[in-house]
Write a protein that holds these residues in place. Structure first.
Motif, short mmCIF file in Angstrom:
data_model
loop_
_atom_site.label_atom_id
_atom_site.label_comp_id
_atom_site.label_asym_id
_atom_site.label_seq_id
_atom_site.Cartn_x
_atom_site.Cartn_y
_atom_site.Cartn_z
N ALA A 142 0.82 -1.20 0.00
CA ALA A 142 0.00 0.00 0.00
C ALA A 142 0.86 1.26 0.00
CB ALA A 142 -0.93 0.00 1.22
N VAL A 143 1.98 1.22 0.70
CA VAL A 143 2.89 2.37 0.70
C VAL A 143 3.45 2.60 -0.70
CG1 VAL A 143 5.09 3.23 1.57
CG2 VAL A 143 3.46 2.17 3.15
N VAL A 144 3.86 1.52 -1.38
CA VAL A 144 4.38 1.64 -2.74
C VAL A 144 3.31 2.18 -3.68
CG1 VAL A 144 5.31 0.36 -4.71
CG2 VAL A 144 6.11 -0.16 -2.40
N ALA A 145 2.07 1.66 -3.55
CA ALA A 145 0.97 2.14 -4.39
C ALA A 145 0.71 3.62 -4.14
CB ALA A 145 -0.29 1.33 -4.12
N ALA A 146 0.82 4.04 -2.88
CA ALA A 146 0.62 5.46 -2.55
C ALA A 146 1.67 6.33 -3.23
CB ALA A 146 0.66 5.66 -1.04
N LEU A 147 2.92 5.85 -3.31
CA LEU A 147 3.96 6.61 -4.00
C LEU A 147 3.62 6.78 -5.47
CD1 LEU A 147 7.17 5.02 -2.40
CD2 LEU A 147 6.19 7.28 -1.92
N GLY A 148 3.11 5.72 -6.09
CA GLY A 148 2.70 5.83 -7.49
C GLY A 148 1.55 6.81 -7.65
N GLY A 149 0.58 6.79 -6.71
CA GLY A 149 -0.53 7.73 -6.78
C GLY A 149 -0.09 9.16 -6.62
N VAL A 150 0.83 9.42 -5.69
CA VAL A 150 1.35 10.77 -5.49
C VAL A 150 2.05 11.26 -6.76
CG1 VAL A 150 3.07 12.13 -4.25
CG2 VAL A 150 1.55 10.59 -2.99
N GLY A 173 -7.55 14.33 -10.33
CA GLY A 173 -8.69 14.02 -9.46
C GLY A 173 -8.86 12.53 -9.25
N VAL A 174 -8.70 11.75 -10.33
CA VAL A 174 -8.83 10.30 -10.22
C VAL A 174 -7.81 9.74 -9.23
CG1 VAL A 174 -8.48 8.13 -11.47
CG2 VAL A 174 -9.89 9.94 -12.47
N PHE A 175 -6.59 10.25 -9.30
CA PHE A 175 -5.56 9.66 -8.44
C PHE A 175 -5.59 10.20 -7.02
CE2 PHE A 175 -4.13 8.15 -12.51
CZ PHE A 175 -3.86 6.84 -12.16
N TRP A 176 -6.20 11.36 -6.79
CA TRP A 176 -6.50 11.72 -5.40
C TRP A 176 -7.54 10.75 -4.84
CZ3 TRP A 176 -3.34 14.08 -2.54
CH2 TRP A 176 -2.55 15.15 -3.02
N PHE A 177 -8.49 10.37 -5.69
CA PHE A 177 -9.48 9.36 -5.27
C PHE A 177 -8.79 8.02 -5.00
CE2 PHE A 177 -12.17 5.84 -6.88
CZ PHE A 177 -13.15 5.85 -5.90
N ALA A 178 -7.89 7.60 -5.91
CA ALA A 178 -7.17 6.34 -5.71
C ALA A 178 -6.33 6.38 -4.43
CB ALA A 178 -6.28 6.05 -6.92
N LEU A 179 -5.72 7.54 -4.15
CA LEU A 179 -4.95 7.67 -2.91
C LEU A 179 -5.84 7.51 -1.69
CD1 LEU A 179 -2.44 10.57 -3.67
CD2 LEU A 179 -1.87 8.24 -2.96
N ALA A 180 -7.06 8.01 -1.76
CA ALA A 180 -7.98 7.82 -0.64
C ALA A 180 -8.28 6.33 -0.43
CB ALA A 180 -9.28 8.59 -0.89
N MET A 181 -8.43 5.58 -1.53
CA MET A 181 -8.66 4.14 -1.41
C MET A 181 -7.44 3.44 -0.80
SD MET A 181 -11.71 3.88 -2.50
CE MET A 181 -11.87 5.51 -1.75
N VAL A 182 -6.26 3.86 -1.20
CA VAL A 182 -5.03 3.27 -0.64
C VAL A 182 -4.93 3.58 0.85
CG1 VAL A 182 -2.50 3.34 -0.72
CG2 VAL A 182 -3.81 3.29 -2.85
N ALA A 183 -5.37 4.78 1.26
CA ALA A 183 -5.35 5.13 2.68
C ALA A 183 -6.26 4.20 3.48
CB ALA A 183 -5.78 6.58 2.87
N VAL A 184 -7.41 3.84 2.91
CA VAL A 184 -8.30 2.89 3.60
C VAL A 184 -7.65 1.51 3.67
CG1 VAL A 184 -10.59 1.83 3.60
CG2 VAL A 184 -10.32 4.19 2.85
N ILE A 185 -6.93 1.11 2.61
CA ILE A 185 -6.20 -0.16 2.64
C ILE A 185 -5.18 -0.15 3.76
CG2 ILE A 185 -4.55 -1.60 1.37
CD1 ILE A 185 -5.99 -0.80 -1.20
N LEU A 186 -4.46 0.95 3.91
CA LEU A 186 -3.48 1.05 5.00
C LEU A 186 -4.15 0.91 6.36
CD1 LEU A 186 -1.20 3.94 3.68
CD2 LEU A 186 -0.44 1.63 4.27
N ALA A 187 -5.36 1.45 6.48
CA ALA A 187 -6.07 1.34 7.76
C ALA A 187 -6.58 -0.08 8.00
CB ALA A 187 -7.24 2.32 7.78
N ALA A 188 -6.97 -0.79 6.93
CA ALA A 188 -7.53 -2.13 7.09
C ALA A 188 -6.46 -3.22 7.14
CB ALA A 188 -8.50 -2.42 5.94
#
Length: 459
Positions: free
Chosen positions: A332-340, A423-438
């Motif tokens: 999830a951290v790696v995916a977040a880097l790609g989203g950023v 905008g799409v990737f800010w949305f994807a980053l929000a999904m990755v943040a939920v993955i990090l929480a779960a």
């Protein structure tokens, strides 16, 4: 080659048919509309009908595995899919093509969850991550290779070959399955079909998928073609929840009382949502900003699937020893880097930066997906594996439909391709943040097989 390796190869060959065909047809909707002289909206039902049939067939499959046996059901699903493919390739008008696409969808709705059932049973808890990693390669590459194959076929041949090509491949898959897929006599534990549950659950999920598909087409969630099926879906699923509290339901909601199961299906749904958002938004960016054709755009998006295809087998194998929790957090951290990285794309950005960011995103999401799927099948008792597979695939269908609908809405409201992509990737980053929480709720290092299964039975 071991018997498990042969089984994995044969099952993935059959399972790949539906995934590739659904994405191939998506790129040819305008061609099909022109061929039959119909509107794009009407032609869209060639994909929507397929998707709804898949969603409706999945819950029945979870019951039919015990009633008829996985091998018999797998062979039947292949035959139904082949019949639909042959009919679609011979279609004489738009209505007949929609009908044959529904037949294809019914076959795919049988095959999709059975892929996981067959592989999970053959691998056992100790090798679940390794085998699910291989399954993840198909799930990752299918949405990327399908548009490429569809574009190439449409450029070189008639649209009919998008469907007829399935026939020789499916015949080979059927012949190999006769030799490789082990026989499993039905055990009769679930001989009676929960007809009331089926009448509520299958149309309920199909209505939700239809609502999300209409939201993508209308680019709005408030239009009546969205609200009517959405309300119907919610009402039907609420009715199923009340019905499932008594008797032996088609899919037992008490599965979600298992913390590891709930975490796994939520994480997998979010992975699918983020993946489809990426695969849907990137081609729009490459076509609208860089002016490339559909085939070139598909090739530029391929690194997303390639990154996931590289990560999934490695992460799945590691998860058999290390568990899902740490690998999912790292992925999830790696995916977040790609989203950023995607959120920094500007009007003058070349193709290299988005391609690299897409590869990083694929690596990260692949490192989340395979361990999570492995953990789900590692901890579920064998009798519950068909139900777990059905839940996973139904939520995957919802995640894909929701991802496309949200992306369409974001892109439409952004007004320009670059703003839409951000905008799409800010949305994807929000999904990755939920993955990090779960992810911390996922199981850690696996216990010995017998202990893990017995603990989950009492838990």
């Amino acid at each position: 080659m071991s018997s498990l390796s042969r089984l994995v190869g044969v099952v993935l060959l059959g399972g790949m048919l539906g995934i590739l065909n659904s994405t191939m047809v998506a790129v040819g909707i305008d061609t099909l509309a022109a061929a039959f002289g119909t509107s794009l909206s009407a032609a869209g039902w060639m994909s929507t009908g397929f998707l709804l049939a898949v969603t409706a067939a999945i819950p029945v499959t979870s019951w039919a595995v015990d009633r008829f046996g996985a091998r018999r059901l797998w062979l039947s699903g292949l035959l139904v899919f082949l019949a639909g493919s042959l009919g679609a390739g011979s279609a004489w008008d738009a209505g007949s093509l929609v009908g044959f696409r529904v037949v294809q969808g019914l076959g795919t709705g049988v095959l999709d969850p059975l892929v996981l059932v067959l592989l999970a049973r053959a691998a056992g808890p100790r090798r679940a991550g390794r085998v699910m990693g291989l399954m993840g390669v198909v799930l990752s590459l299918g949405p990327v290779l399908g548009p490429l194959a569809g574009g190439a076929l449409l450029e070189a041949f008639s649209w009919r070959w998008m469907f007829l090509l399935n026939v020789p491949v499916g015949v080979v898959a059927y012949a190999l399955a006769l030799r490789v897929v082990p026989d499993d006599p039905p055990d009769g534990r679930r001989a009676r079909l929960d007809m009331i549950g089926l009448a509520l659950l299958a149309p309920g999920f199909a209505a939700l998928v239809l609502a999300l598909s209409q939201a993508a087409e209308q680019a709005a969630f408030g239009a009546w073609p969205v609200l009517v099926p959405l309300a119907a879906g919610v009402a039907l699923l609420a009715g199923y929840g009340l019905h499932a509290r008594r008797g032996e339901p088609l899919i037992d909601p008490r599965l979600f009382a298992r913390r590891s199961f709930s975490a796994a299906v939520v994480v997998m749904g979010l992975v699918g949502l983020a993946t489809f958002a990426t695969l849907f938004a990137l081609p729009l960016f490459f076509r609208q900003v860089h002016g490339v054709g559909e085939l070139a755009a598909g090739m530029l998006v391929a690194p997303v699937g390639a990154g996931a295809a590289v990560a999934m087998p490695l992460a799945g194998r590691l998860s058999d020893r290390l568990g899902a929790r740490g690998l999912a957090l790292g992925g999830a951290v790696v995916a977040a880097l790609g989203g950023v990285a995607f959120t920094q794309v500007g009007p003058g950005t070349g193709v290299g930066w988005p391609v690299l960011a897409g590869c990083v995103m694929g690596l990260g999401l692949g490192s989340v997906g395979a361990p999570t799927m492995g953990s789900l099948y590692r901890l579920l008792p064998a009798p519950l594996i068909p139900q777990g597979s059905a839940v996973l695939y139904m939520l995957n269908q919802l995640g894909a439909a929701l991802g496309i609908a949200v992306v369409t809405l974001i892109v439409q409201r952004a007004g320009d391709p670059v703003g839409g992509l951000r905008g799409v990737f800010w949305f994807a980053l929000a999904m990755v943040a939920v993955i990090l929480a779960a992810a911390p709720l996922l199981p850690g290092r696996p216990a010995p097989e017998a202990r893990a299964v017995s603990e989950d039975r009492v838990g």
